[in-house]
Motif scaffolding. Structure first.
Motif, PDB file in Angstrom:
ATOM      1  N   SER A 107      12.831  40.411   0.544  1.00 38.94           N
ATOM      2  CA  SER A 107      14.054  40.817   1.264  1.00 38.94           C
ATOM      3  C   SER A 107      13.712  41.302   2.680  1.00 38.94           C
ATOM      4  O   SER A 107      14.448  41.021   3.641  1.00 38.94           O
ATOM      5  CB  SER A 107      14.771  41.926   0.496  1.00 38.94           C
ATOM      6  OG  SER A 107      13.918  43.046   0.309  1.00 38.94           O
ATOM      7  N   THR A 108      12.587  42.014   2.816  1.00 39.93           N
ATOM      8  CA  THR A 108      12.145  42.465   4.138  1.00 39.93           C
ATOM      9  C   THR A 108      11.748  41.268   4.994  1.00 39.93           C
ATOM     10  O   THR A 108      12.051  41.217   6.199  1.00 39.93           O
ATOM     11  CB  THR A 108      10.952  43.427   4.009  1.00 39.93           C
ATOM     12  OG1 THR A 108      11.302  44.536   3.183  1.00 39.93           O
ATOM     13  CG2 THR A 108      10.506  43.940   5.376  1.00 39.93           C
ATOM     14  N   GLN A 110      12.952  38.282   4.855  1.00 40.72           N
ATOM     15  CA  GLN A 110      14.170  37.601   5.318  1.00 40.72           C
ATOM     16  C   GLN A 110      14.748  38.299   6.542  1.00 40.72           C
ATOM     17  O   GLN A 110      15.186  37.648   7.494  1.00 40.72           O
ATOM     18  CB  GLN A 110      15.199  37.574   4.187  1.00 40.72           C
ATOM     19  CG  GLN A 110      14.805  36.679   3.016  1.00 40.72           C
ATOM     20  CD  GLN A 110      15.839  36.696   1.903  1.00 40.72           C
ATOM     21  OE1 GLN A 110      17.042  36.656   2.163  1.00 40.72           O
ATOM     22  NE2 GLN A 110      15.385  36.765   0.654  1.00 40.72           N
ATOM     23  N   SER A 111      14.746  39.617   6.502  1.00 46.05           N
ATOM     24  CA  SER A 111      15.249  40.381   7.649  1.00 46.05           C
ATOM     25  C   SER A 111      14.368  40.162   8.877  1.00 46.05           C
ATOM     26  O   SER A 111      14.866  40.040  10.012  1.00 46.05           O
ATOM     27  CB  SER A 111      15.302  41.873   7.301  1.00 46.05           C
ATOM     28  OG  SER A 111      16.144  42.104   6.198  1.00 46.05           O
ATOM     29  N   ILE A 112      13.041  40.132   8.654  1.00 45.61           N
ATOM     30  CA  ILE A 112      12.098  39.909   9.761  1.00 45.61           C
ATOM     31  C   ILE A 112      12.329  38.530  10.374  1.00 45.61           C
ATOM     32  O   ILE A 112      12.306  38.357  11.596  1.00 45.61           O
ATOM     33  CB  ILE A 112      10.641  40.044   9.267  1.00 45.61           C
ATOM     34  CG1 ILE A 112      10.366  41.480   8.799  1.00 45.61           C
ATOM     35  CG2 ILE A 112       9.660  39.656  10.368  1.00 45.61           C
ATOM     36  CD1 ILE A 112       9.018  41.642   8.093  1.00 45.61           C
ATOM     37  N   LYS A 114      15.055  36.762  10.523  1.00 49.57           N
ATOM     38  CA  LYS A 114      16.265  36.765  11.344  1.00 49.57           C
ATOM     39  C   LYS A 114      16.061  37.562  12.629  1.00 49.57           C
ATOM     40  O   LYS A 114      16.494  37.139  13.709  1.00 49.57           O
ATOM     41  CB  LYS A 114      17.427  37.352  10.542  1.00 49.57           C
ATOM     42  CG  LYS A 114      17.878  36.488   9.364  1.00 49.57           C
ATOM     43  CD  LYS A 114      19.009  37.156   8.601  1.00 49.57           C
ATOM     44  CE  LYS A 114      19.446  36.325   7.400  1.00 49.57           C
ATOM     45  NZ  LYS A 114      20.529  36.984   6.617  1.00 49.57           N
ATOM     46  N   LEU A 115      15.407  38.711  12.488  1.00 46.94           N
ATOM     47  CA  LEU A 115      15.209  39.590  13.628  1.00 46.94           C
ATOM     48  C   LEU A 115      14.301  38.971  14.685  1.00 46.94           C
ATOM     49  O   LEU A 115      14.589  39.035  15.893  1.00 46.94           O
ATOM     50  CB  LEU A 115      14.605  40.926  13.156  1.00 46.94           C
ATOM     51  CG  LEU A 115      14.286  41.967  14.234  1.00 46.94           C
ATOM     52  CD1 LEU A 115      15.579  42.479  14.876  1.00 46.94           C
ATOM     53  CD2 LEU A 115      13.495  43.121  13.626  1.00 46.94           C
ATOM     54  N   LYS A 117      13.173  35.691  14.611  1.00 45.14           N
ATOM     55  CA  LYS A 117      13.311  34.234  14.673  1.00 45.14           C
ATOM     56  C   LYS A 117      12.036  33.506  14.231  1.00 45.14           C
ATOM     57  O   LYS A 117      11.521  32.605  14.915  1.00 45.14           O
ATOM     58  CB  LYS A 117      13.717  33.796  16.078  1.00 45.14           C
ATOM     59  CG  LYS A 117      15.099  34.299  16.489  1.00 45.14           C
ATOM     60  CD  LYS A 117      15.447  33.863  17.905  1.00 45.14           C
ATOM     61  CE  LYS A 117      16.893  34.194  18.258  1.00 45.14           C
ATOM     62  NZ  LYS A 117      17.249  35.608  18.069  1.00 45.14           N
ATOM     63  N   TRP A 125      10.506  32.221  -0.605  1.00 44.37           N
ATOM     64  CA  TRP A 125       9.826  33.441  -0.187  1.00 44.37           C
ATOM     65  C   TRP A 125       8.638  33.819  -1.062  1.00 44.37           C
ATOM     66  O   TRP A 125       7.793  34.617  -0.678  1.00 44.37           O
ATOM     67  CB  TRP A 125      10.831  34.592  -0.113  1.00 44.37           C
ATOM     68  CG  TRP A 125      11.827  34.359   0.980  1.00 44.37           C
ATOM     69  CD1 TRP A 125      13.138  33.992   0.841  1.00 44.37           C
ATOM     70  CD2 TRP A 125      11.580  34.446   2.377  1.00 44.37           C
ATOM     71  NE1 TRP A 125      13.736  33.840   2.064  1.00 44.37           N
ATOM     72  CE2 TRP A 125      12.800  34.120   3.037  1.00 44.37           C
ATOM     73  CE3 TRP A 125      10.475  34.770   3.160  1.00 44.37           C
ATOM     74  CZ2 TRP A 125      12.922  34.097   4.421  1.00 44.37           C
ATOM     75  CZ3 TRP A 125      10.595  34.744   4.541  1.00 44.37           C
ATOM     76  CH2 TRP A 125      11.803  34.413   5.159  1.00 44.37           C
ATOM     77  N   TYR A 138       3.901  37.211   9.144  1.00 47.09           N
ATOM     78  CA  TYR A 138       5.098  38.047   8.993  1.00 47.09           C
ATOM     79  C   TYR A 138       4.757  39.535   9.150  1.00 47.09           C
ATOM     80  O   TYR A 138       5.460  40.277   9.856  1.00 47.09           O
ATOM     81  CB  TYR A 138       5.752  37.789   7.632  1.00 47.09           C
ATOM     82  CG  TYR A 138       6.847  36.756   7.684  1.00 47.09           C
ATOM     83  CD1 TYR A 138       8.192  37.122   7.650  1.00 47.09           C
ATOM     84  CD2 TYR A 138       6.555  35.402   7.792  1.00 47.09           C
ATOM     85  CE1 TYR A 138       9.207  36.179   7.711  1.00 47.09           C
ATOM     86  CE2 TYR A 138       7.560  34.456   7.852  1.00 47.09           C
ATOM     87  CZ  TYR A 138       8.879  34.846   7.817  1.00 47.09           C
ATOM     88  OH  TYR A 138       9.880  33.919   7.892  1.00 47.09           O
ATOM     89  N   TYR A 142       5.962  41.932  12.340  1.00 49.98           N
ATOM     90  CA  TYR A 142       6.784  43.115  12.087  1.00 49.98           C
ATOM     91  C   TYR A 142       6.125  44.373  12.663  1.00 49.98           C
ATOM     92  O   TYR A 142       6.792  45.198  13.295  1.00 49.98           O
ATOM     93  CB  TYR A 142       7.013  43.269  10.587  1.00 49.98           C
ATOM     94  CG  TYR A 142       8.020  44.336  10.220  1.00 49.98           C
ATOM     95  CD1 TYR A 142       9.193  44.502  10.941  1.00 49.98           C
ATOM     96  CD2 TYR A 142       7.789  45.183   9.126  1.00 49.98           C
ATOM     97  CE1 TYR A 142      10.118  45.482  10.600  1.00 49.98           C
ATOM     98  CE2 TYR A 142       8.709  46.162   8.774  1.00 49.98           C
ATOM     99  CZ  TYR A 142       9.868  46.308   9.516  1.00 49.98           C
ATOM    100  OH  TYR A 142      10.791  47.289   9.169  1.00 49.98           O
ATOM    101  N   TYR A 145       6.541  44.399  16.384  1.00 52.60           N
ATOM    102  CA  TYR A 145       7.909  44.800  16.726  1.00 52.60           C
ATOM    103  C   TYR A 145       8.064  46.324  16.634  1.00 52.60           C
ATOM    104  O   TYR A 145       8.618  46.967  17.535  1.00 52.60           O
ATOM    105  CB  TYR A 145       8.893  44.107  15.787  1.00 52.60           C
ATOM    106  CG  TYR A 145      10.283  44.694  15.796  1.00 52.60           C
ATOM    107  CD1 TYR A 145      11.173  44.413  16.829  1.00 52.60           C
ATOM    108  CD2 TYR A 145      10.702  45.543  14.766  1.00 52.60           C
ATOM    109  CE1 TYR A 145      12.451  44.962  16.839  1.00 52.60           C
ATOM    110  CE2 TYR A 145      11.965  46.089  14.767  1.00 52.60           C
ATOM    111  CZ  TYR A 145      12.844  45.805  15.806  1.00 52.60           C
ATOM    112  OH  TYR A 145      14.106  46.358  15.809  1.00 52.60           O
TER     113      TYR A 145
END
Length: 259
Positions: A107-108, A110-112, A114-115, A117, A125, A138, A142, A145
């Motif tokens: 789930s993290t 997936q967010s990464i 989108k955030l 790209k 996954w 990934y 992250y 970021y």
């Protein structure tokens, strides 16, 4: 101005450019080459959890860590420590469903994606478990970021963990990071000095060979000149031939008279 005088500066510039490019490439190759300290720590940690380690695996793992960390502007030793603490350099599945070397929740991830790209894995996954290049990409993206957002490597770790013991977690990694970084810097400095010494020996040998070749050419030229001089002194020239008196035979009357 002659063509040769124009070409010389151009040739010098080309040579300098090639040497500069070669030095950069060599420096990069030295960095990407698997450090001894890394190999030792990967083998030790994986052995502690019953995992065997090949040289090919260690080399590829360092390649991934180095190239990905450079891309996202983080020290490779920093990423190496996170992996060491999170998974002992293994494709582990942890509590709560975290996956892979950097223990990432799908789930993290997936967010990464989108955030930041990032490319979504084609096989789902769960690929984060066994594809360590994807996993490290990934996790590193992250952390990069978070570092840029909070301005601190330690704060980035706290938000990366985001658990009740996140401060202790971050402090533990930062302490180990300092140790890894010292090992890495020391080894790279030692290898650079060895390479410099080797290059110096090679350059001295080349200079000696060039000097010897020049001396031999000069000696050969001198011998050739001396030989030519000796030949010239033993062979008379045209003037000597012209000085030889010409003997004209006496006039002999005809035996049978004239008609």
């Amino acid at each position: 101005m002659s063509k040769s005088s124009v070409r010389k500066p151009v040739l010098v510039a080309v040579v300098l450019f090639v040497l500069f490019g070669a030095s950069i490439l060599f420096a990069q190759l030295v960095e990407i080459q698997t450090p001894d300290w890394f190999k030792e720590h990967v083998q030790k940690r994986r052995k502690s959890v019953g995992q065997q380690t090949t040289q090919e695996f260690v080399d590829d793992l360092w390649r991934v860590i180095y190239t990905v960390s450079m891309k996202y502007e983080l020290p490779p030793t920093y990423i190496a420590v996170v992996i060491a603490v999170e998974s002992n350099f293994t494709n582990a599945k942890g509590a709560g469903g975290v996956l892979g070397m950097m223990q990432i929740l799908p789930s993290t991830a997936q967010s990464i994606a989108k955030l930041l790209k990032l490319d979504v894995p084609k096989n789902g996954w769960n690929e984060l478990l066994n594809n360590y290049e994807l996993n490290i990409t990934y996790g590193t993206a992250y952390l990069s970021y978070l570092f840029k957002k909070h301005g601190s490597l330690q704060k980035a770790l706290e938000y990366y963990n985001n658990g009740k013991n996140k401060v202790i977690y971050a402090q533990t990694i930062m302490k180990q990071y300092s140790f890894y970084d010292t090992l890495h810097t020391s080894e790279m400095k030692q290898k650079a000095e060895q390479n410099l010494a080797s290059a110096s020996v090679t350059q001295s040998a080349e200079q000696s060979a060039t000097s010897t070749s020049t001396m031999l050419e000069a000696t050969s030229l001198e011998i050739t000149k001396e030989g030519s001089s000796t030949i010239a002194s033993t062979n008379p020239g045209p003037s000597t031939v012209n000085d030889i008196p010409v003997i004209v035979p006496p006039s002999i009357p005809p035996l049978f008279g004239t008609k």
